[in-house]
Write an enzyme that holds these catalytic residues in place. Sequence first.
Site, PDB file in Angstrom:
ATOM      1  N   GLU A 265      -9.783   5.624   6.838  1.00  9.85           N
ATOM      2  CA  GLU A 265      -8.111   5.760   6.896  1.00  9.85           C
ATOM      3  C   GLU A 265      -7.863   7.206   6.198  1.00  9.85           C
ATOM      4  O   GLU A 265      -6.818   7.794   6.355  1.00  9.85           O
ATOM      5  CB  GLU A 265      -7.669   4.593   6.391  1.00  9.85           C
ATOM      6  CG  GLU A 265      -7.705   3.312   7.225  1.00  9.85           C
ATOM      7  CD  GLU A 265      -7.303   2.391   6.387  1.00  9.85           C
ATOM      8  OE1 GLU A 265      -6.339   1.332   6.974  1.00  9.85           O
ATOM      9  OE2 GLU A 265      -7.639   2.024   5.324  1.00  9.85           O
TER      10      GLU A 265
ATOM     11  N   ARG B 175       0.896  -1.329   0.012  1.00  2.98           N
ATOM     12  CA  ARG B 175       0.025   0.065  -0.101  1.00  2.98           C
ATOM     13  C   ARG B 175       0.675   1.151   0.226  1.00  2.98           C
ATOM     14  O   ARG B 175       0.283   2.303  -0.553  1.00  2.98           O
ATOM     15  CB  ARG B 175      -0.935  -0.023   1.315  1.00  2.98           C
ATOM     16  CG  ARG B 175      -2.101   1.136   1.225  1.00  2.98           C
ATOM     17  CD  ARG B 175      -3.172   0.912   2.092  1.00  2.98           C
ATOM     18  NE  ARG B 175      -4.179  -0.254   1.782  1.00  2.98           N
ATOM     19  CZ  ARG B 175      -5.233   0.194   1.191  1.00  2.98           C
ATOM     20  NH1 ARG B 175      -5.546   1.364   0.892  1.00  2.98           N
ATOM     21  NH2 ARG B 175      -6.063  -0.950   0.687  1.00  2.98           N
TER      22      ARG B 175
END
Length: 791
Positions: free
Chosen positions: A739, A334
């Site tokens: 997030e 990520r």
Amino acid sequence: MNKQTEVFMKPAPQDSNTDNSSAWAEVGQSHPHESAILHVLGEATYTDDIPEAQGTLHAALGMSQKAHARIRSINFDAVRSARGVVAVFTAADIPGTNDCGPIIHDDPILADGLVEYVGQPIFAVIADTHDNARRAVRKVVVDYDELPAILTPQAAHAAKSYVLPPMRLARGDAQRAFETAPHRASGQLYVGGQEQFYLEGQISYAIPKEQNGMLVLCSTQHPTEMQHVVAHALGVHSHNIVVECRRMGGGFGGKESQSALWAAVAAIAAARLKRPVKLRADRDDDMMVTGKRHCFYYDYEVGYDDAGRIVAAKVDMVSRAGFSADLSAPVATRAVCHFDNTYYLSDVEIKASCGKTNTQSNTAFRGFGGPQGAIAIEYIVDEIARNLGRDALDIRKLNFYGRNDEEGRNVTQYGQKIVDNVIHELVAELESTSEYRQRRAAVEAFNAGSPVLKKGLALTPVKFGIAFNVTHFNQAGALVHVYTDGSVLVNHGGTEMGQGINTKVAQVVAHELGIPLELVRVSATDTSKVANTSATAASTGADLNGKAAQDAAHTIRQRLAEFFAKLHGGDAKAVVFAAGAVYLGEHSMAFGDLAQKAYLSRVQLWSDGFYATPGLHWDPKTMTGRPFSYFAYGASVSEVVVDTFTGEWRLLRADALYDAGQSLNPALDIGQVEGAFIQGMGWLTTEELWWNKDGKLMTHAPSTYKIPGISDCPQDFRVKLFKNRNVEDSIHRSKAVGEPPLLLPFSVFFAIRDAVASVGGKRFNPPLNAPATSEAILKSVEAVRAMSRAA
């Protein structure tokens, strides 16, 4: 007609074909959190609040005092003779597999002969009380044979010590682009880790059941993973294990995989002793045992033209993975996928390594590598702007991905085409509403007349991909039950950690059935109700579970519509569910009355639902594909003042604009943005993790680890949601809000750097690592002063 029917009966809509979204809505409303009143009154039940069964015992962990060593011998005599001790268990007492690693099986539940960090659990003491168990573990005598320890990501990189092979993603020809670039810059950056610091610590309560069954009440974001770990540890099938979680007092990723050790130890002890066992970690033990956000060290190089457009970029990232793999691989993936943030990078090479260190095994944390990837490019852009004497906002805007219809500048480095880009419009709106240009001029004027106090200002953007990188995790299930009084019970695979997933899912179901929200209740997450669930992580909780619950509710609505249409000889497609009633032309009936009639006619009033995010694919070998369903966008402006004599600073004002799509619950979403902003600000400014030379984490308590307090919040804090509608078919076209907002406080860090740069007339790039503590800021100020003197 009963009283309830009278309350919820409403005049029928004029247009019988009107759907729920236009006739009546429960989604899009700012309903309070479903447990808000319970939280305020102290009546919300967490795992430690559950009444203890007769004969419950308590466990405590005996932890390693060495960073890397072989155990020569252990003397438990004083432990076993301590007050209240019932048993002592080691790795030899585990009937099944001694492993709790979520991906690679390299993470023992209890260390077996080899310890790899200070704090690693070696044994468990079971006693009659929590205090007696904790006192007993301290009486152990362990003889160690110490081994060399690696403690930093830099040292791991130098020694080529990794938990898995390094990753590389490249697009174009970065080397050739560097050779022709008009300007080049390079440097290093270190960004520290972060403790999750959830209010409720790690806890599991295991209760033996008949036929080798085990009920595990666990504070976890991933009940299914806990079910698997406990089953493997006990050597039984998954159907023997039920894991339940009503709510958590915070998770932030720290209870995704790291709750496994606690669940396993409690279950092993309960199975061996045939008595309930609770394992609750004190804050110090929790912080010593569990992993945190990965810290990252970067070597970077960038090539750019006279205008500031990036023509080439290279970065070599290495994270502190800790002693085992845990979730370090997807975190690194990520980070690689978020290095671009909002910027098009035509020729780029990204390397990422997961350094094996003799420290806690780092794990998921809100953002899951995304913040660590994006902050590097923001640091680079900030440097370009200062090198050219330009405002960083102008350089950022110049390098943005192209608009959706601009071919050639709308494909990410991993090959996903961006079709939902709103960063241009969003930043333009924030630039205007925050009065960025006027405040920039005011900051410069202030600094010109203030030799000690210096102000800084920064506007930073966010682009964050939504979905699990591992495609098969992007699925969810739900159960919806309609009772004959019209009330509804929902169970889904997501877990509630304070973020409001249960509220949003309840809103979705209420909206689908056309009933008031108070008629919908969401029960505890339970592996015996919805099986094979994914973790509540990657900002997918409401997306996945909302869709699954909607699917189940829709099935029930269709059945009821067909039944109602049959009663009145109409078309089921013309039946409208709204405001607690059901309508078809001139006919209407309270939802509860219809449920009762449907039951008497043997119409099924419950259904399961399922959802799998479409269109996702990822090749981990080439690091290309379409790993994300869509992108969430945002931007923030921060203004700070720094005392250049002490390094102290204060956030004067923060403006944040976040793209939540068509928000399911604006109040909850704004709260999530506010909380993420302050949490991210803590990561970048105050929350410093420090290990001593022996590998012991010294910041393992609130007395030594500084999370932001009320006094750290800006008095002027303006948070708004950007008006938008998701182009993807997400749940009611909303976007995730878990997030992505954590990246918004990048503006705080770069505002601090802006203030420090003003000490040298903004001619030099301040060397500033994160967290930018007062000590780090003062060190950076002194470096700029030294550069000014040398010039």
